[in-house]
Design a protein around this motif. Structure first.
Motif, short mmCIF file in Angstrom:
data_model
loop_
_atom_site.label_atom_id
_atom_site.label_comp_id
_atom_site.label_asym_id
_atom_site.label_seq_id
_atom_site.Cartn_x
_atom_site.Cartn_y
_atom_site.Cartn_z
N CYS A 17 9.58 -59.92 9.95
CA CYS A 17 10.77 -59.65 9.14
C CYS A 17 11.75 -58.81 9.96
O CYS A 17 11.36 -57.84 10.62
CB CYS A 17 10.37 -58.90 7.87
SG CYS A 17 11.78 -58.61 6.78
N GLU A 30 13.92 -56.72 8.92
CA GLU A 30 14.21 -55.41 8.31
C GLU A 30 13.23 -54.36 8.86
O GLU A 30 12.14 -54.71 9.33
CB GLU A 30 14.06 -55.49 6.79
CG GLU A 30 14.93 -56.55 6.14
CD GLU A 30 16.38 -56.14 5.98
OE1 GLU A 30 16.98 -55.62 6.95
OE2 GLU A 30 16.94 -56.34 4.91
N CYS A 43 11.81 -51.63 7.16
CA CYS A 43 11.21 -50.79 6.11
C CYS A 43 9.99 -50.05 6.67
O CYS A 43 9.02 -50.70 7.12
CB CYS A 43 10.81 -51.65 4.92
SG CYS A 43 12.14 -52.76 4.41
N TYR A 76 7.45 -48.59 5.64
CA TYR A 76 6.13 -48.69 5.03
C TYR A 76 5.48 -50.04 5.27
O TYR A 76 4.32 -50.25 4.95
CB TYR A 76 6.24 -48.48 3.50
CG TYR A 76 7.36 -49.31 2.87
CD1 TYR A 76 7.20 -50.67 2.63
CD2 TYR A 76 8.59 -48.74 2.55
CE1 TYR A 76 8.22 -51.43 2.10
CE2 TYR A 76 9.61 -49.50 2.02
CZ TYR A 76 9.42 -50.85 1.79
OH TYR A 76 10.44 -51.60 1.28
N CYS A 77 6.23 -51.00 5.82
CA CYS A 77 5.82 -52.40 5.66
C CYS A 77 5.09 -52.98 6.87
O CYS A 77 5.56 -52.90 8.01
CB CYS A 77 7.03 -53.25 5.32
SG CYS A 77 6.58 -54.94 4.90
N GLN A 123 4.93 -55.99 7.51
CA GLN A 123 5.55 -57.27 7.90
C GLN A 123 6.82 -57.12 8.72
O GLN A 123 7.42 -58.11 9.14
CB GLN A 123 5.86 -58.06 6.64
CG GLN A 123 4.66 -58.27 5.75
CD GLN A 123 4.86 -59.45 4.85
OE1 GLN A 123 4.96 -60.58 5.30
NE2 GLN A 123 4.95 -59.18 3.55
N SER A 124 7.24 -55.87 8.93
CA SER A 124 8.46 -55.66 9.70
C SER A 124 8.23 -55.97 11.17
O SER A 124 7.26 -55.48 11.77
CB SER A 124 8.91 -54.20 9.54
OG SER A 124 9.91 -53.93 10.50
N ALA A 156 8.72 -62.61 3.71
CA ALA A 156 9.22 -61.54 4.58
C ALA A 156 10.52 -61.98 5.25
O ALA A 156 10.54 -62.36 6.41
CB ALA A 156 8.16 -61.20 5.62
N TRP A 157 11.58 -61.93 4.46
CA TRP A 157 12.91 -62.28 4.96
C TRP A 157 13.89 -61.16 4.63
O TRP A 157 13.72 -60.45 3.64
CB TRP A 157 13.43 -63.53 4.23
CG TRP A 157 12.93 -64.84 4.73
CD1 TRP A 157 12.77 -65.25 6.02
CD2 TRP A 157 12.56 -65.96 3.91
NE1 TRP A 157 12.33 -66.55 6.05
CE2 TRP A 157 12.20 -67.01 4.77
CE3 TRP A 157 12.50 -66.19 2.52
CZ2 TRP A 157 11.79 -68.26 4.32
CZ3 TRP A 157 12.10 -67.43 2.06
CH2 TRP A 157 11.74 -68.45 2.96
N ARG A 178 19.50 -51.90 5.99
CA ARG A 178 20.32 -52.24 4.82
C ARG A 178 20.49 -50.96 4.03
O ARG A 178 19.84 -49.95 4.31
CB ARG A 178 19.67 -53.34 3.97
CG ARG A 178 18.29 -53.00 3.52
CD ARG A 178 17.74 -53.91 2.45
NE ARG A 178 16.51 -53.32 1.98
CZ ARG A 178 15.29 -53.71 2.33
NH1 ARG A 178 15.11 -54.74 3.13
NH2 ARG A 178 14.24 -53.07 1.87
FE1 SF4 Z 1 11.16 -54.80 4.22
FE2 SF4 Z 1 10.43 -56.85 2.64
FE3 SF4 Z 1 10.80 -57.22 5.26
FE4 SF4 Z 1 8.73 -55.79 4.45
S1 SF4 Z 1 9.07 -57.94 4.03
S2 SF4 Z 1 10.13 -55.30 6.15
S3 SF4 Z 1 9.59 -54.79 2.62
S4 SF4 Z 1 12.35 -56.62 3.76
#
Ligand code: SF4
Ligand code: SAM
Ligand code: DTB
Length: 331
Positions: free
Chosen positions: A63, A65, A67, A69-70, A72-73, A111-112, A178
């Motif tokens: 992803c 983004e 974030c 905590y994530c 998937q980033s 995860a977008w 964002r």
């Molecule tokens: Fe952020 Fe959602 Fe991407 Fe995880 S999947 S980094 S929460 S936007």
């Protein structure tokens, strides 16, 4: 990205619960707060029922983004196995299994930053076919524009999940790609398209109580309040900037559920990520404080969940039943 100066649209301010009221609720003695929350809960819901949703990650990892905590980033080294967009048949297979296990809603997460236009035909097909199984449909795909929201609504999407995550003040410490207003804009597109809003946050991001108060203020100021409010407890993931953050105290977590129940009396409150780390006593207190929805199944998107056997055991011990009714006409 838009610049933010004010987060609540003026039209919503008039109806919103005051910040000072939320603060006062937090400060009540624990037993008084829980008693009040349980009273409100009983006025609006069957206290011995929970709604079950099942999650499926339809596109995993990479992803753009950041974030904090994530798992998937693409900005963090979490060693997660990435997966491209799932094929519709695989999604239907999993939706059938979720229904057979008693779930009433199927939530598809990707995860977008926002869904690519080329994937919209597959996404709308997923929605139609899951809905044809008699399940409520939910998606969480990142930011949507008005046209995408309308395409998903036309395909039959009931709910869209898009969290505010934390307070406006703490947001920039957690996510920089964002801003808060971007989240509010997507939520507005979802509303304008006629879908139900699933919007909540994460507790335990190193935020203060004042941040939690401001998060609840923002959620309750959405006009109307979200039909569904997921309350996640941080699952600290190795390789993310928040891997070593101090876990949030359980009593403060329960207080937050109770305050949310009181100020958003019609909303389903979902005990979401982090339930796996809660013992029976803590989960039971969350249900008493007004949580009335959970994710069922062995997995959330990338992390483990409690699983059906453990959930059935605890819910049966508590005399709580899975609700069999869809919620799309409630509220
Ligand atoms: Fe952020 Fe959602 Fe991407 Fe995880 S999947 S980094 S929460 S936007
Ligand atoms: N990419 C989409 C988005 O951000 O809106 C959808 C998927 S995202 C994983 C959905 C939500 O899961 C996030 O907004 C966050 O609240 C929650 N979440 C993600 N990782 C988490 C974690 N490690 N612990 C607790 N909650 C988490
Ligand atoms: C939400 O607020 N929690 C769910 C759902 N909305 C999509 C996701 C939790 C994700 C937990 C971390 C993971 O599985 O990667």
């Amino acid at each position: 990205m838009s610049q933010v100066t004010s987060y609540i649209p003026p039209a919503a301010r008039a109806n919103s619960v005051k910040l000072s009221t939320i603060r006062e609720l937090y400060e009540l003695p624990f037993n008084d707060l829980l008693f009040k929350a349980q009273q409100v809960h009983r006025e609006h819901f069957n206290p011995n029922e929970v709604q079950m949703s099942t999650l499926m990650s339809i596109k995993t990892g990479a992803c753009p983004e950041d974030c904090g905590y994530c798992s998937q980033s693409g900005h963090h080294n979490t060693e997660l196995e990435k997966e491209p967009l799932a094929v519709v048949e695989e999604v239907i297979e999993q939706a059938k299994a979720a229904k057979a296990a008693g779930s009433t809603r199927f939530c598809m997460g990707a995860a977008w930053r926002s869904p690519p236009s080329k994937s919209m035909p597959e996404l709308t097909r997923m929605v139609k076919e899951v809905k044809d199984l008699g399940l409520e449909t939910c998606m969480t795909l990142g930011m949507l524009n008005a046209e995408q929201a309308s395409q998903l609504k036309t395909a039959g999407l009931d709910y869209y999940n898009h969290n505010l995550d934390t307070s406006p003040g703490h947001y920039k410490n957690i996510i920089t790609t964002r801003c808060y207003q971007d989240r509010l804009d997507t939520i507005q597109h979802v509303r304008d398209a006629g879908m139900k809003v699933c919007c909540g946050g994460i507790l335990g991001l190193g935020e203060s109580r004042e941040d939690r108060i401001h998060l609840l203020y923002q959620l309750s100021s959405l006009n109307p309040a979200p039909e569904s409010v997921p309350i996640n407890r941080l699952v600290a993931i190795e390789g993310t900037p928040l891997e070593d953050v101090e876990p949030l105290d359980g009593i403060e977590f329960v207080r937050t559920i109770a305050v949310a129940r009181i100020i958003m009396p019609n909303s389903f409150l979902r005990l979401s990520a982090g339930r796996e780390s809660m013992d029976d006593g803590l989960q039971a207190l969350c249900y008493f404080a007004g949580a009335n929805s959970i994710f069922s199944g062995e997995r959330l998107l990338t992390v483990d969940n409690n699983g059906q056997v453990a959930d059935e055991r605890l819910l049966s011990e508590l005399g709580i039943k899975a609700s069999t009714q869809n919620t799309t006409n409630v509220v």
